[in-house]
Design an enzyme around this catalytic site. Structure first.
Site, PDB file in Angstrom:
ATOM      1  N   HIS A   1      -3.231   0.821  -1.160  1.00 35.03           N
ATOM      2  CA  HIS A   1      -3.295   0.835  -2.618  1.00 35.03           C
ATOM      3  C   HIS A   1      -4.531   1.625  -3.022  1.00 35.03           C
ATOM      4  O   HIS A   1      -5.507   1.694  -2.268  1.00 35.03           O
ATOM      5  CB  HIS A   1      -3.357  -0.593  -3.170  1.00 35.03           C
TER       6      HIS A   1
ATOM      7  N   CYS B   1       0.522  -6.502  -6.561  1.00 37.20           N
ATOM      8  CA  CYS B   1       0.974  -7.805  -6.105  1.00 37.20           C
ATOM      9  C   CYS B   1       0.801  -8.826  -7.219  1.00 37.20           C
ATOM     10  O   CYS B   1      -0.310  -8.970  -7.754  1.00 37.20           O
ATOM     11  CB  CYS B   1       0.184  -8.248  -4.866  1.00 37.20           C
TER      12      CYS B   1
ATOM     13  N   ASN C   1       0.222   1.306  -5.626  1.00 36.28           N
ATOM     14  CA  ASN C   1       0.240   1.960  -4.324  1.00 36.28           C
ATOM     15  C   ASN C   1      -0.212   3.409  -4.466  1.00 36.28           C
ATOM     16  O   ASN C   1      -0.200   3.985  -5.559  1.00 36.28           O
ATOM     17  CB  ASN C   1       1.667   1.980  -3.759  1.00 36.28           C
TER      18      ASN C   1
ATOM     19  N   HIS D   1      -0.216   0.714   4.823  1.00 35.92           N
ATOM     20  CA  HIS D   1       0.186   0.501   3.443  1.00 35.92           C
ATOM     21  C   HIS D   1      -1.091   0.443   2.604  1.00 35.92           C
ATOM     22  O   HIS D   1      -1.869  -0.509   2.707  1.00 35.92           O
ATOM     23  CB  HIS D   1       0.959  -0.821   3.346  1.00 35.92           C
TER      24      HIS D   1
ATOM     25  N   ARG E   1      10.646  -1.636  -4.112  1.00 34.62           N
ATOM     26  CA  ARG E   1      10.217  -3.022  -3.897  1.00 34.62           C
ATOM     27  C   ARG E   1       8.793  -3.218  -4.404  1.00 34.62           C
ATOM     28  O   ARG E   1       8.565  -3.747  -5.467  1.00 34.62           O
ATOM     29  CB  ARG E   1      10.337  -3.386  -2.406  1.00 34.62           C
ATOM     30  N   ASP E   2       7.805  -2.753  -3.652  1.00 35.85           N
ATOM     31  CA  ASP E   2       6.423  -2.999  -4.027  1.00 35.85           C
ATOM     32  C   ASP E   2       6.050  -2.289  -5.321  1.00 35.85           C
ATOM     33  O   ASP E   2       5.190  -2.751  -6.066  1.00 35.85           O
ATOM     34  CB  ASP E   2       5.492  -2.566  -2.888  1.00 35.85           C
TER      35      ASP E   2
END
Length: 303
Positions: A212, A243, A252, A210, A18-19
């Site tokens: 980055h 993003c 990430n 989470h 996903r991310d």
């Protein structure tokens, strides 16, 4: 040999499908995304953020979420999470058979409006409705507080704001609260502070982080989170991610690099580090770019 013992076990939630993919110029097919998930499962990953139920016109890389969920391997002990932002997304997620629902609430109004088209207050109202409906369906729901460490438009995020959002998550029965350094500005001192505030505000919820690595602090932040008792750390195979609505947001923390740090520190994850490194390199070939992760280049130690 292990350098030290921080804790016995930490869960790594793989967010690459996903991310990791949502900000890439090349959109992968559902079949390729299923193959990525299969590789992660085979490597021992047991929690995966598989899809995002958002408007594919805004995030075309996440088109075909239902097709991906239909094709993921259903293995005992493996939990698939779907990101949702509204009731329509929740309905799609429940119909697709997700095991967990992840709702993103942005801590700043400006970023929330650019990312999701609503203010933070409006998203909180949506959160309450989504959480109630997910509970009624018997599916656990968690809140991810985005821009928890800083906003690209408003600057510093007041830590009191994070505690306020965590209390709203707790009130709605969130099984988990995640603090997301969406643009990679956080440092370990913030991790310690926000961790303690979130645990006080939401004592019933597990705490997830989470990170980055935009400013090369992601791994230090992750180890600090483990020291603070975080139950789960997000990471992306190969270190891909970002993003589409945050300027200069980069990848990430890489799953394989995180695993190296955790395993060498005496923290078990149950995940095959070498297999994830191979997966990160494979993903880079699909995206036509080298993986940012370093382990695939340097290898583990001892060899």
């Amino acid at each position: 040999m292990r350098i030290g013992l921080v804790r016995l076990h930490t869960t790594v939630l793989e967010v690459g499908p996903r991310d990791g993919l949502q900000n890439e110029a090349k959109a992968l097919s559902p079949d390729d995304r299923i193959a990525l998930i299969e590789r992660c499962v085979e490597a021992g990953v047991r929690r995966i953020e598989a899809v995002s139920f958002v408007n594919p016109k805004r995030v075309p890389q996440m088109a075909g979420a239902e097709e991906v969920m239909k094709g993921v391997p259903r293995v005992e002990g493996v939990s698939y999470s779907g990101l949702v932002l509204n009731r329509r997304g929740l309905d799609r997620a429940l119909d697709s058979g997700v095991d967990e629902v992840n709702v993103v609430v942005v801590a700043s109004d400006t970023f929330s409006q650019r990312n999701q088209g609503v203010t933070t207050a409006e998203m909180l109202a949506a959160w309450d409705d989504i959480a109630a409906s997910a509970h009624a369906a018997g599916v656990p729901v968690g809140m991810t507080i985005a821009a928890a460490f800083g906003c690209p438009f408003e600057g510093e995020t007041p830590p009191e704001r994070i505690a306020e959002l965590a209390r709203r998550a707790e009130a709605a029965g969130a099984f988990e609260v995640a603090l997301a350094d969406t643009i990679g500005v956080g440092v370990p001192a913030q991790v310690r502070d926000l961790s303690r505030r979130a645990k006080e505000a939401a004592p019933s919820a597990a705490l997830r982080f989470h990170f980055h690595n935009t400013r090369n602090t992601g791994y230090a932040n992750a180890l600090t989170a483990v020291d603070e008792g975080a139950a789960v750390l997000d990471a992306s195979a190969g270190g891909f991610g970002g993003c589409p609505f945050a300027p200069a947001a980069t990848g990430n923390i890489a799953t394989e690099d995180l695993l190296y740090m955790l395993h060498r520190s005496g923290v078990a994850t149950g995940i095959d580090m070498a297999a994830i490194a191979e997966t990160g390199a494979w993903l880079g070939t699909l995206l036509d770019k080298p993986a940012p992760a370093l382990l695939g280049r340097a290898g583990g130690f001892p060899a």
